[in-house]
Design a protein around this motif. Sequence first.
Motif, PDB file in Angstrom:
ATOM      1  N   ASP A  38       0.838  -1.193   0.000  1.00 45.23           N
ATOM      2  CA  ASP A  38       0.000   0.000   0.000  1.00 45.23           C
ATOM      3  C   ASP A  38       0.875   1.246   0.000  1.00 45.23           C
ATOM      4  OD1 ASP A  38      -1.776   2.072   0.442  1.00 45.23           O
ATOM      5  OD2 ASP A  38      -2.612   1.247   2.271  1.00 45.23           O
ATOM      6  N   PRO A  39       0.887   2.001  -1.117  1.00 45.30           N
ATOM      7  CA  PRO A  39       1.714   3.201  -1.164  1.00 45.30           C
ATOM      8  C   PRO A  39       1.205   4.303  -0.237  1.00 45.30           C
ATOM      9  CG  PRO A  39       0.343   3.086  -3.106  1.00 45.30           C
ATOM     10  CD  PRO A  39       0.152   1.789  -2.353  1.00 45.30           C
ATOM     11  N   ASN A  40      -0.017   4.167   0.240  1.00 41.83           N
ATOM     12  CA  ASN A  40      -0.587   5.117   1.192  1.00 41.83           C
ATOM     13  C   ASN A  40      -0.626   4.497   2.588  1.00 41.83           C
ATOM     14  OD1 ASN A  40      -1.262   7.082  -0.877  1.00 41.83           O
ATOM     15  ND2 ASN A  40      -2.738   5.550  -1.536  1.00 41.83           N
ATOM     16  N   GLY A  41       0.343   3.616   2.842  1.00 39.34           N
ATOM     17  CA  GLY A  41       0.376   2.839   4.070  1.00 39.34           C
ATOM     18  C   GLY A  41       0.516   3.662   5.325  1.00 39.34           C
ATOM     19  N   ARG A  42       0.493   2.970   6.419  1.00 35.50           N
ATOM     20  CA  ARG A  42       0.396   3.595   7.717  1.00 35.50           C
ATOM     21  C   ARG A  42       1.676   3.542   8.531  1.00 35.50           C
ATOM     22  NH1 ARG A  42      -3.497   0.883   5.759  1.00 35.50           N
ATOM     23  NH2 ARG A  42      -5.540   1.786   5.583  1.00 35.50           N
ATOM     24  N   ALA A  43       2.810   3.278   7.921  1.00 38.04           N
ATOM     25  CA  ALA A  43       4.057   3.158   8.685  1.00 38.04           C
ATOM     26  C   ALA A  43       4.424   4.476   9.358  1.00 38.04           C
ATOM     27  CB  ALA A  43       5.196   2.697   7.789  1.00 38.04           C
ATOM     28  N   GLU A  44       4.091   5.579   8.707  1.00 32.51           N
ATOM     29  CA  GLU A  44       4.504   6.871   9.236  1.00 32.51           C
ATOM     30  C   GLU A  44       3.840   7.210  10.562  1.00 32.51           C
ATOM     31  OE1 GLU A  44       0.856   7.375   6.868  1.00 32.51           O
ATOM     32  OE2 GLU A  44       2.760   6.420   6.413  1.00 32.51           O
ATOM     33  N   ASN A  45       2.681   6.656  10.859  1.00 31.23           N
ATOM     34  CA  ASN A  45       2.042   6.980  12.134  1.00 31.23           C
ATOM     35  C   ASN A  45       2.165   5.847  13.151  1.00 31.23           C
ATOM     36  OD1 ASN A  45       0.140   5.109  11.418  1.00 31.23           O
ATOM     37  ND2 ASN A  45      -1.483   6.566  11.017  1.00 31.23           N
ATOM     38  N   GLY A  46       3.059   4.917  12.880  1.00 37.50           N
ATOM     39  CA  GLY A  46       3.342   3.874  13.853  1.00 37.50           C
ATOM     40  C   GLY A  46       2.466   2.639  13.776  1.00 37.50           C
ATOM     41  N   ASP A  47       1.492   2.616  12.873  1.00 36.52           N
ATOM     42  CA  ASP A  47       0.614   1.448  12.800  1.00 36.52           C
ATOM     43  C   ASP A  47       1.253   0.292  12.047  1.00 36.52           C
ATOM     44  OD1 ASP A  47      -1.472   2.570  14.265  1.00 36.52           O
ATOM     45  OD2 ASP A  47      -2.292   3.550  12.504  1.00 36.52           O
ATOM     46  N   GLY A  48       2.175   0.568  11.122  1.00 29.77           N
ATOM     47  CA  GLY A  48       2.876  -0.482  10.405  1.00 29.77           C
ATOM     48  C   GLY A  48       1.954  -1.361   9.588  1.00 29.77           C
ATOM     49  N   PRO A  49       2.343  -2.618   9.361  1.00 26.46           N
ATOM     50  CA  PRO A  49       1.513  -3.541   8.585  1.00 26.46           C
ATOM     51  C   PRO A  49       0.177  -3.792   9.272  1.00 26.46           C
ATOM     52  CG  PRO A  49       3.728  -4.419   8.852  1.00 26.46           C
ATOM     53  CD  PRO A  49       3.610  -3.224   9.761  1.00 26.46           C
ATOM     54  N   VAL A  50      -0.834  -4.051   8.468  1.00 26.11           N
ATOM     55  CA  VAL A  50      -2.168  -4.347   8.990  1.00 26.11           C
ATOM     56  C   VAL A  50      -2.575  -5.724   8.492  1.00 26.11           C
ATOM     57  CG1 VAL A  50      -4.599  -3.670   8.997  1.00 26.11           C
ATOM     58  CG2 VAL A  50      -2.815  -1.911   9.022  1.00 26.11           C
ATOM     59  N   THR A  51      -3.059  -6.547   9.400  1.00 29.39           N
ATOM     60  CA  THR A  51      -3.557  -7.874   9.055  1.00 29.39           C
ATOM     61  C   THR A  51      -5.072  -7.813   8.905  1.00 29.39           C
ATOM     62  OG1 THR A  51      -1.763  -8.906  10.285  1.00 29.39           O
ATOM     63  CG2 THR A  51      -3.675 -10.284   9.799  1.00 29.39           C
ATOM     64  N   TYR A  52      -5.577  -8.462   7.867  1.00 30.97           N
ATOM     65  CA  TYR A  52      -7.014  -8.483   7.597  1.00 30.97           C
ATOM     66  C   TYR A  52      -7.577  -9.879   7.812  1.00 30.97           C
ATOM     67  CZ  TYR A  52      -6.744  -3.824   5.629  1.00 30.97           C
ATOM     68  OH  TYR A  52      -6.556  -2.476   5.472  1.00 30.97           O
ATOM     69  N   TRP A  53      -8.680  -9.954   8.544  1.00 31.06           N
ATOM     70  CA  TRP A  53      -9.421 -11.194   8.756  1.00 31.06           C
ATOM     71  C   TRP A  53     -10.474 -11.314   7.670  1.00 31.06           C
ATOM     72  CZ3 TRP A  53      -8.335 -14.721  12.486  1.00 31.06           C
ATOM     73  CH2 TRP A  53      -7.468 -14.316  13.506  1.00 31.06           C
TER      74      TRP A  53
END
Length: 121
Positions: free
Chosen positions: A50-65
């Motif tokens: 995801d080029p609009n990912g969330r690493a910059e705010n500390g959330d990092g990778p997201v796992t989806y169920w």
Amino acid sequence: MFDGLRTIVYPAEDLAVAKEWWTRVLGVPPYFDEPFYVGYSVHGYELALDPNGRAENGDGPVTYWGVPDVEAAVAKLVGEGAAEHAAVTDFGGGIRTALVRAPDGNLVGVIENPHFPGSPA
């Protein structure tokens, strides 16, 4: 409610570099390749960039169920104390996602994706 783990989304600041590297590592091209999202099918799971990912705010990778119904899953999770973080998004092809923030602060993703085993037709 959950059908099992389906997807992990890695933030990709430089999508071209990330896509090139993951394509070499996995030995397969992405099954979904758009400027806003790249997805690989890996033995029944999805690895996504995801080029609009969330690493910059500390959330990092997201796992989806995996879930059969994103709206119902979000309603259940919010009813159990989570807060909606990202509304349902339709990516086309029957793929829909949403994010909630659990009371402990973690992001929890839910995804409808009919392209993976075990998904309702």
